[in-house]
Motif scaffolding. Structure first.
Motif, PDB file in Angstrom:
ATOM      1  N   GLU A   1      -1.540 -10.151  -5.159  1.00 60.83           N
ATOM      2  CA  GLU A   1      -1.527  -8.574  -4.856  1.00 60.83           C
ATOM      3  C   GLU A   1      -2.329  -7.684  -5.768  1.00 60.83           C
ATOM      4  OE1 GLU A   1       2.564  -6.984  -5.030  1.00 60.83           O
ATOM      5  OE2 GLU A   1       3.267  -8.509  -6.168  1.00 60.83           O
TER       6      GLU A   1
ATOM      7  N   SER B   1      -3.345  -0.836   0.275  1.00 62.59           N
ATOM      8  CA  SER B   1      -2.573  -1.038   1.601  1.00 62.59           C
ATOM      9  C   SER B   1      -3.206  -2.074   2.355  1.00 62.59           C
ATOM     10  CB  SER B   1      -2.686   0.301   2.674  1.00 62.59           C
ATOM     11  OG  SER B   1      -2.457   1.563   1.455  1.00 62.59           O
TER      12      SER B   1
ATOM     13  N   ASP C   1      -1.959  -5.465   1.033  1.00 64.75           N
ATOM     14  CA  ASP C   1      -0.455  -5.792   1.226  1.00 64.75           C
ATOM     15  C   ASP C   1      -0.552  -6.162   2.684  1.00 64.75           C
ATOM     16  OD1 ASP C   1       0.279  -4.880  -1.310  1.00 64.75           O
ATOM     17  OD2 ASP C   1       0.747  -2.964  -0.625  1.00 64.75           O
ATOM     18  N   ARG C   2      -1.197  -5.632   3.661  1.00 63.03           N
ATOM     19  CA  ARG C   2      -1.203  -5.972   4.765  1.00 63.03           C
ATOM     20  C   ARG C   2      -1.795  -7.371   5.051  1.00 63.03           C
ATOM     21  NH1 ARG C   2      -4.178  -7.187   8.810  1.00 63.03           N
ATOM     22  NH2 ARG C   2      -6.147  -7.033   7.891  1.00 63.03           N
TER      23      ARG C   2
ATOM     24  N   LEU D   1      -1.800  -9.739   2.982  1.00 58.84           N
ATOM     25  CA  LEU D   1      -0.565 -10.579   1.913  1.00 58.84           C
ATOM     26  C   LEU D   1       0.642 -10.755   2.960  1.00 58.84           C
ATOM     27  CD1 LEU D   1      -1.073  -9.946  -1.613  1.00 58.84           C
ATOM     28  CD2 LEU D   1      -1.493 -12.056  -0.285  1.00 58.84           C
ATOM     29  N   LYS D   2       1.008  -9.839   3.551  1.00 62.84           N
ATOM     30  CA  LYS D   2       2.073  -9.759   4.451  1.00 62.84           C
ATOM     31  C   LYS D   2       1.962 -10.800   5.675  1.00 62.84           C
ATOM     32  CE  LYS D   2       5.818  -6.930   6.206  1.00 62.84           C
ATOM     33  NZ  LYS D   2       6.325  -5.580   6.816  1.00 62.84           N
ATOM     34  N   ALA D   3       0.657 -10.835   6.297  1.00 59.30           N
ATOM     35  CA  ALA D   3       0.307 -11.685   7.347  1.00 59.30           C
ATOM     36  C   ALA D   3       0.258 -13.017   6.955  1.00 59.30           C
ATOM     37  CB  ALA D   3      -0.895 -11.055   7.988  1.00 59.30           C
TER      38      ALA D   3
ATOM     39  N   THR E   1       1.459 -14.626   3.761  1.00 55.62           N
ATOM     40  CA  THR E   1       2.471 -15.152   3.102  1.00 55.62           C
ATOM     41  C   THR E   1       3.466 -15.899   3.608  1.00 55.62           C
ATOM     42  OG1 THR E   1       1.727 -13.634   1.294  1.00 55.62           O
ATOM     43  CG2 THR E   1       3.673 -14.874   0.863  1.00 55.62           C
ATOM     44  N   LYS E   2       3.818 -17.108   3.615  1.00 55.22           N
ATOM     45  CA  LYS E   2       5.069 -17.737   4.097  1.00 55.22           C
ATOM     46  C   LYS E   2       6.328 -17.422   3.165  1.00 55.22           C
ATOM     47  CE  LYS E   2       2.559 -21.412   5.471  1.00 55.22           C
ATOM     48  NZ  LYS E   2       2.397 -22.686   5.976  1.00 55.22           N
TER      49      LYS E   2
ATOM     50  N   SER F   1       7.141 -15.856  -0.623  1.00 58.84           N
ATOM     51  CA  SER F   1       6.371 -15.375  -2.172  1.00 58.84           C
ATOM     52  C   SER F   1       6.919 -16.112  -3.242  1.00 58.84           C
ATOM     53  CB  SER F   1       6.993 -14.122  -2.433  1.00 58.84           C
ATOM     54  OG  SER F   1       6.799 -13.303  -1.200  1.00 58.84           O
TER      55      SER F   1
ATOM     56  N   ARG G   1       3.503  -4.652  -9.267  1.00 61.77           N
ATOM     57  CA  ARG G   1       2.934  -5.875  -8.520  1.00 61.77           C
ATOM     58  C   ARG G   1       2.494  -7.079  -9.113  1.00 61.77           C
ATOM     59  NH1 ARG G   1       0.664  -2.756  -4.021  1.00 61.77           N
ATOM     60  NH2 ARG G   1      -0.797  -4.631  -3.767  1.00 61.77           N
TER      61      ARG G   1
END
Lengths: 632, 90
Positions: A105, A198, A201-202, A204-206, A208-209, A211, B61
């Motif tokens: 991140e 942002s 973050d988008r 990584l959100k997509a 990352t299975k 964290s 973070r």
């Protein structure tokens, strides 16, 4: 050979502490060239990789940066190389963005910036083993699709993923040969920095299975290392251990070198007939260079401590603990690292001030860094402490000589802090500099990285010994040997003055003697101080040469220290030691300050204020000691 | 209950979410953002230096960042409670 056949150059870019240098070392091994970028003192590290098909790739290790909106001179180099703005430096044909997989991140922001450069780009997810161990599960295919670039997991310290990485770079080069690279960079405003994060973050959100968990060991260790009380104890112990090690560990290899030099000197002497050539080689070259070579073990031990502390992540903690002290005298929190490096040498110390963005804060650090006890002072200290301070127990496991040396290092710590405080209240007045610094995750320093760093330092030292110190030794020998005394003069055996008395150096030494007399120095010290202005340790080799030429046969066998012990008073010795706490004699440092500040004003100021301090302090020491012991 | 404070006022161990980054200078604001101190990110004060508890080290973070309380005063936060110390409706 056409231009297309010449080895192409790729570059590694990434955040500080992302493992970029480990990856560079893994890719290139020892095939590295370290130089400077034209006109600036930022280290330029280039290496070569032999590809399986026989071609060669050049690899450039760019300085670590958080963003292409460079705030420090180092970061600016990275941006300018990437934009092709550096004279004589072709922009790389492809980039490897190195990201710390345990902390995506933070690391992906720079990757997005690099992507905007329109150069073939591959992302190396480094330290992937650690990230997996901490539970991170990534969909690499999805990550690659979301970012729009190839992604390769690597573990640089274990040489994993390197071939895959090179294959991906090759593939990327083939796929986008006709891209039009950017040559201009517009500073991003706050809004675009926010937008970039942002987007990270988008992405990584997509992809990352699951964290990963934060580094457990780092938190555990920090509970001790950053503890309000224990933290200080640990830091003090680390530093005390370091200085103790420099002296006890180095003594054995130093004895070898000393004996080797002496044996070599008498072997060469036995081959040659008495005459100028023998004198030049034995008294000039071997005695001069040998007396400096002896300090190689100490310098290497000091540098290995600094390299290990830096690599492991502890140095940033030390800066955190010391911030109150640094900030209290008006120095930047990061100034601790340059000042600690200056214990090895002021030059890397001054160069590492480049991480300080504000020019005024940086200048304050540059102006006081040369007051720190650098390793070139060690030869002088060791010689004089060894000759004049009795080797007896002092307190507990510590001995008198070690304690005096510790005191000298303490003085070399207090002096820069005091002067910084003074400068920030007079010529460099300004707001208190901010502190904003990442404390990296602890990691085991890589043996390879430390060894490569040490080899580099040894090379620099030996090159200096072989060039600057060698030529100055020969010069001192020449000035001390010619002109020869007139034939009519009585020799030392008949009670006349020794031959050196009549030489150029003797005359020069006598000429400056009135200036140095108040400090307790005679003309011999004067001779040694003059070439010592080029580099501090040359003082020792010059003294070695002067006393070698002056001595009669019975004395030549004795080491320089023993000879000084019988011919100098304690007051003179202490006065010379104190002189070297402050003495500015180092042309290379002055040259680096000139280059870094871009004006002669500051190096001249540095020379002036340090000489004045040295003179006053030596004067006070000589008279105080003389008054107390009645030996002046 | 959500209470607004600045990062500079947090004590060791406290958790919060960043609501606004408005440092004394534009330069400083951008430095905060670049190092990952930005709106929406949760922060936790993990360490404070000896001698007066300043500077502090915050986790944000996924990294540990050292800064002084004076500069941290330019960062507005809302306090978060320990997840285990509060009910499911918070």
């Amino acid at each position: 050979m056409s231009a297309t056949d010449a080895p192409k150059m790729i570059a590694l870019a990434g955040l500080p502490n992302c493992g970029k240098t480990s990856l560079f070392n893994a890719l290139t091994g020892s095939r590295q060239k370290v130089a400077n970028y034209p006109g600036v003192t930022v280290e330029r590290k280039e290496g070569a990789i032999g590809l399986p098909d026989g071609r060669t790739l050049r690899v450039l290790d760019l300085p670590g940066t958080y963003s292409l909106d460079a705030r420090t001179p180092d970061e600016a180099i990275t941006r300018d190389v990437l934009l092709g703005k550096i004279q004589g430096e072709d922009p790389p044909v492809a980039l490897v963005a190195v990201a710390d997989a345990t902390n995506l991140e933070r690391n992906l922001g720079l990757v997005l910036e690099l992507r905007d450069l329109n150069v073939p780009l591959v992302l190396a997810l480094n330290m992937m083993d650690l990230a997996r161990k901490r539970g991170l599960e990534l969909d690499l295919v999805r990550l690659s699709v979301e970012l729009g670039i190839p992604v390769v997991p690597t573990v640089a310290v274990k040489n994993l993923g390197l071939n895959e990485l090179l294959a991906a770079v090759d593939e990327a080069l083939r796929a986008n040969p006709a891209a039009a690279p950017r040559t201009e960079w517009k500073r991003s405003d706050s809004a675009s920095v926010r937008a970039r994060f942002s987007e990270v973050d988008r992405v990584l959100k997509a992809s990352t299975k699951k964290s990963g968990t934060p580094a457990l060991w780092t938190e555990r260790l920090d509970r001790i290392f950053l503890h309000p009380v224990l933290g200080f104890v640990v830091l003090a112990s680390v530093l005390a251990f370091m200085f103790q090690a420099i002296f006890s560990w180095a003594s054995i290899p130093q004895d070898w070198i000393e004996q080797g030099v002496a044996a070599f000197g008498s072997w060469v002497g036995s081959l040659l007939a008495d005459g100028p050539l023998k004198s030049l080689l034995v008294d000039g070259v071997i005695a001069g260079v040998g007396s400096v070579l002896v300090f190689l073990p100490q310098i290497l031990i000091l540098f290995s401590f600094i390299l290990v502390l830096e690599d492991s992540g502890y140095l940033a903690r030390a800066a955190f603990i010391m911030d109150r002290v640094m900030g209290g005298v008006g120095l930047h929190g990061r100034a601790f690292i340059p000042l600690l490096s200056s214990f090895a040498c002021a030059i890397p110390g001054i160069l590492s001030t480049r991480t300080i963005a504000n020019p005024r804060d940086r200048l304050a650090t540059i102006l006081v860094a040369p007051l720190t006890t650098c390793s070139a002072r060690l030869p002088v200290y060791t010689l004089l402490v060894g000759a004049f301070i009795p080797d007896q127990p002092f307190f507990g496991p510590f001995r008198m000589q070690g304690a005096v040396l510790f005191g000298l290092y303490l003085a070399g710590t207090i002096a820069p802090l005091t002067m910084a405080w003074l400068f920030r209240r007079t010529i460099l007045r300004g707001p208190k500099p901010p502190l904003l610094m990442e404390l990296p995750t602890y990691k085991l320093p890589s043996l390879k990285g430390v060894l490569l760093g040490l080899i580099e330092r040894a090379k620099i030292f030996l090159r200096r010994a072989g060039t600057v110190i060698l030529s100055l030794s020969v010069l001192v020998w020449f000035l001390s040997s010619y002109p020869a005394p007139p034939a009519t003069a009585p020799g030392p055996a008949e009670g006349g003055a020794p031959a050196i008395h009549y030489s150029y150096a003797g005359r020069l030494g006598h000429a400056v003697e009135p200036l140095l007399k108040p400090l307790g120095f005679d003309w011999r010290v004067g001779i040694a101080l003059i070439p010592g202005f080029a580099a501090r340790e040359v003082m020792v080799s010059a003294l070695g040469t002067v006393y070698a030429l002056e001595g009669d046969e019975t004395q030549v066998e004795k080491a320089l220290g023993e000879r000084l012990a019988v011919s100098w008073s304690l007051a003179t010795a202490l006065s010379l030691i104190v002189w070297y706490i402050f003495a500015p004699q180092c042309l290379s440092t002055l040259a680096v300050v000139r280059r870094e500040t871009n004006t002669w004003k500051w190096p001249l100021f540095l020379l002036g204020y340090m000489t004045a301090l040295a003179y006053v302090a030596s004067f006070a020491t000589f008279h105080l000691v003389g008054w107390l012991w009645g030996s002046a | 209950m959500k209470k607004t404070m600045t990062l500079g006022e947090l004590k060791k161990g406290m958790r919060a979410r960043i609501t606004a980054v408005n440092a004394a200078t534009d330069e400083m604001t951008r430095s905060f953002l670049e190092i990952g101190i930005l709106e929406g990110s949760p922060v936790r004060v993990v360490h404070q230096a000896p001698l007066g508890g300043d500077p502090i080290a915050v986790e944000v973070r996924g990294a540990l960042i050292a800064l002084r309380r004076q500069e941290a005063a330019g960062i507005d936060v809302e306090l978060l409670h320990e997840p285990h110390a509060e009910g499911p409706e918070s």
